[in-house]
Write an enzyme that holds these catalytic residues in place. Structure first.
Site, PDB file in Angstrom:
ATOM      1  N   PRO A   1       0.799  -1.255  -0.105  1.00 51.75           N
ATOM      2  CA  PRO A   1       0.141   0.118   0.045  1.00 51.75           C
ATOM      3  C   PRO A   1       0.838   1.290  -0.028  1.00 51.75           C
ATOM      4  O   PRO A   1       1.957   1.208   0.842  1.00 51.75           O
ATOM      5  CB  PRO A   1      -0.666  -0.065   1.378  1.00 51.75           C
ATOM      6  CG  PRO A   1      -0.511  -1.372   1.963  1.00 51.75           C
ATOM      7  CD  PRO A   1       0.596  -2.053   1.184  1.00 51.75           C
ATOM      8  N   LEU A   2       0.355   2.321  -0.571  1.00 51.56           N
ATOM      9  CA  LEU A   2       1.267   3.586  -0.660  1.00 51.56           C
ATOM     10  C   LEU A   2       1.078   4.143   0.367  1.00 51.56           C
ATOM     11  O   LEU A   2       0.181   4.345   1.218  1.00 51.56           O
ATOM     12  CB  LEU A   2       0.450   4.287  -1.961  1.00 51.56           C
ATOM     13  CG  LEU A   2       0.591   3.892  -3.356  1.00 51.56           C
ATOM     14  CD1 LEU A   2       0.190   5.005  -4.108  1.00 51.56           C
ATOM     15  CD2 LEU A   2       2.181   3.982  -3.619  1.00 51.56           C
TER      16      LEU A   2
ATOM     17  N   ALA B   1      10.187   2.929  -1.909  1.00 52.51           N
ATOM     18  CA  ALA B   1      11.779   2.495  -2.225  1.00 52.51           C
ATOM     19  C   ALA B   1      11.773   1.329  -2.918  1.00 52.51           C
ATOM     20  O   ALA B   1      12.554   0.925  -3.580  1.00 52.51           O
ATOM     21  CB  ALA B   1      12.044   2.178  -0.796  1.00 52.51           C
TER      22      ALA B   1
ATOM     23  N   GLY C   1       7.401   1.030   3.109  1.00 47.67           N
ATOM     24  CA  GLY C   1       8.336   1.292   1.903  1.00 47.67           C
ATOM     25  C   GLY C   1       8.027   1.071   0.443  1.00 47.67           C
ATOM     26  O   GLY C   1       8.815   0.609  -0.385  1.00 47.67           O
ATOM     27  N   SER C   2       6.704   1.566  -0.114  1.00 46.59           N
ATOM     28  CA  SER C   2       6.524   1.080  -1.394  1.00 46.59           C
ATOM     29  C   SER C   2       7.243   1.830  -2.360  1.00 46.59           C
ATOM     30  O   SER C   2       7.581   1.394  -3.341  1.00 46.59           O
ATOM     31  CB  SER C   2       4.955   1.702  -1.335  1.00 46.59           C
ATOM     32  OG  SER C   2       4.611   3.010  -0.980  1.00 46.59           O
TER      33      SER C   2
ATOM     34  N   ASP D   1      15.250   2.829   3.974  1.00 46.92           N
ATOM     35  CA  ASP D   1      14.109   2.139   3.172  1.00 46.92           C
ATOM     36  C   ASP D   1      14.799   1.080   1.857  1.00 46.92           C
ATOM     37  O   ASP D   1      14.707   0.096   1.514  1.00 46.92           O
ATOM     38  CB  ASP D   1      13.101   2.817   2.771  1.00 46.92           C
ATOM     39  CG  ASP D   1      12.339   3.262   4.105  1.00 46.92           C
ATOM     40  OD1 ASP D   1      12.508   3.181   4.953  1.00 46.92           O
ATOM     41  OD2 ASP D   1      11.042   3.669   3.480  1.00 46.92           O
TER      42      ASP D   1
ATOM     43  N   ALA E   1       1.914   4.000   3.327  1.00 47.73           N
ATOM     44  CA  ALA E   1       1.491   3.100   4.836  1.00 47.73           C
ATOM     45  C   ALA E   1       2.683   2.931   5.530  1.00 47.73           C
ATOM     46  O   ALA E   1       2.274   2.056   6.545  1.00 47.73           O
ATOM     47  CB  ALA E   1       0.810   1.769   4.224  1.00 47.73           C
TER      48      ALA E   1
END
Length: 338
Positions: A112-113, A121, A118-119, A164, A115
């Site tokens: 999930p963005l 990264a 680490g989306s 990250d 959240a």
């Protein structure tokens, strides 16, 4: 066609304080962003984004997304699907000495963005790796991690840390203190993640902590205390046998440090009602420890619990949209197809 995936992460300890040179211990988890890259000969970049917690879309632009795209979706999604990808493309072009290279890029993420997992990264690490491989110039993991950090640093206006991107590239548990990054050999830890369905504004939250730290000596001391927690936790992990199941004593001590870490982050103003509710639900269900993970303001918490009780409790907690067990991703970035 080159397909590369990279894992997200949870922070065992140290978010926010790592920005000020204190150590942090993030751990890669088996939630992945997958980036598919196909070179093209017109210098354009076409990005197709799927599964980014909102409806997917595709955009095409020349040179930079700043010169396009005109898409009627929220700005954070545009930034996630094009801003970070564009920074990854620039790093890949530089590394391969191919400044005019164009690409068709597809991003498919389980993370999930915004959240705290680490989306961005994971997308940047996988994107740089896939693009350089597609150009015939693969990077070693250290250089990949360095370039991914630079991409995040540029997009985040200098507020990124190496934590990250290094964790996503290397996998496993890592220790980051300033520019000093290394892997930690740790036993498998029983992570449970709760997600409230929201996302914090990382830049605003980081700026808020910076303002408190600059104004109040006790806020600066709080940041320093988080660093002390990390060092204590690192000492516990270093003494553990990485090839054996962690002892109940180790999990209990790590959990106690996580609880203290969450309290200090809350004092710095980066928690939220939904995060606190999930933290307390996890503790009351018997978790050894629980804390927010990432920038805060919404998003995810991470708990330690080898039983099913915490996950079950979170699934029935108001405000928790999703709860899942997270395994340690020991292999970091990896090629799925080439």
């Amino acid at each position: 066609m080159t397909v590369v995936s990279a894992p997200g992460k949870v922070y065992l300890f140290g978010e926010h304080a790592v920005v000020y040179g204190e150590p942090a211990v993030p751990c890669a988890i088996e939630k992945r962003a997958t980036v598919t890259v196909e070179p093209r000969d017109d210098g354009h970049v076409r990005v197709e984004a799927q599964d980014l917690t909102l409806n997917g879309f595709a955009v095409e632009y020349a040179d930079s997304p700043a010169s396009g795209p005109d898409v009627d979706v929220p700005k954070p999604l545009i930034e996630a699907a094009t801003g970070y990808v564009d920074a990854a493309v620039e790093q890949a072009r530089e590394a391969a000495d191919a400044p005019a290279a164009g690409f068709d890029i597809a991003v498919d993420s389980e993370i999930p963005l915004g959240a705290g997992l680490g989306s961005s990264a994971a997308v940047v690490v996988a994107g740089i790796d896939a693009a350089t491989r597609a150009l015939g110039e693969p990077l070693d993991r250290r250089e990949l991690a360095n370039r991914a950090y630079q991409a995040e640093y540029d997009v985040q206006d200098g507020q990124a840390s190496r934590a990250d991107t290094f964790c996503s590239a290397m996998g496993g548990a890592v220790r980051v203190e300033g520019d000093d990054c290394s892997r930690l050999e740790t036993p498998e830890l029983p992570f449970v993640v709760g997600f409230d369905g929201g996302a914090g504004d990382t830049g605003q939250l980081v700026a808020g902590v910076r303002s408190l730290r600059d104004r109040y000596g006790f806020a600066a001391d709080t940041v320093d205390a988080i660093g002390d927690i990390v060092r204590e936790g690192e000492s516990l992990l270093s003494a553990a046998d990485p090839d054996s199941d962690p002892s109940a004593e180790l999990i209990g001590e790590l959990g106690e440090l996580m609880d203290i870490n969450h309290g200090l982050l809350s004092a710095l103003g980066v928690s939220s009602r939904s995060l606190d509710t999930m933290v307390w639900a996890a503790r009351e269900a018997g978790a050894d420890g629980a804390k927010l993970t990432g920038a805060g303001g919404g998003g995810c918490i991470v708990a330690l619990d080898a039983t099913t009780e915490t996950q079950t409790s979170l699934q029935y907690t108001p405000g928790c949209e999703q709860a899942f067990r997270a395994e340690l991703a020991t292999d970091g970035v990896r090629v799925e197809d080439e």
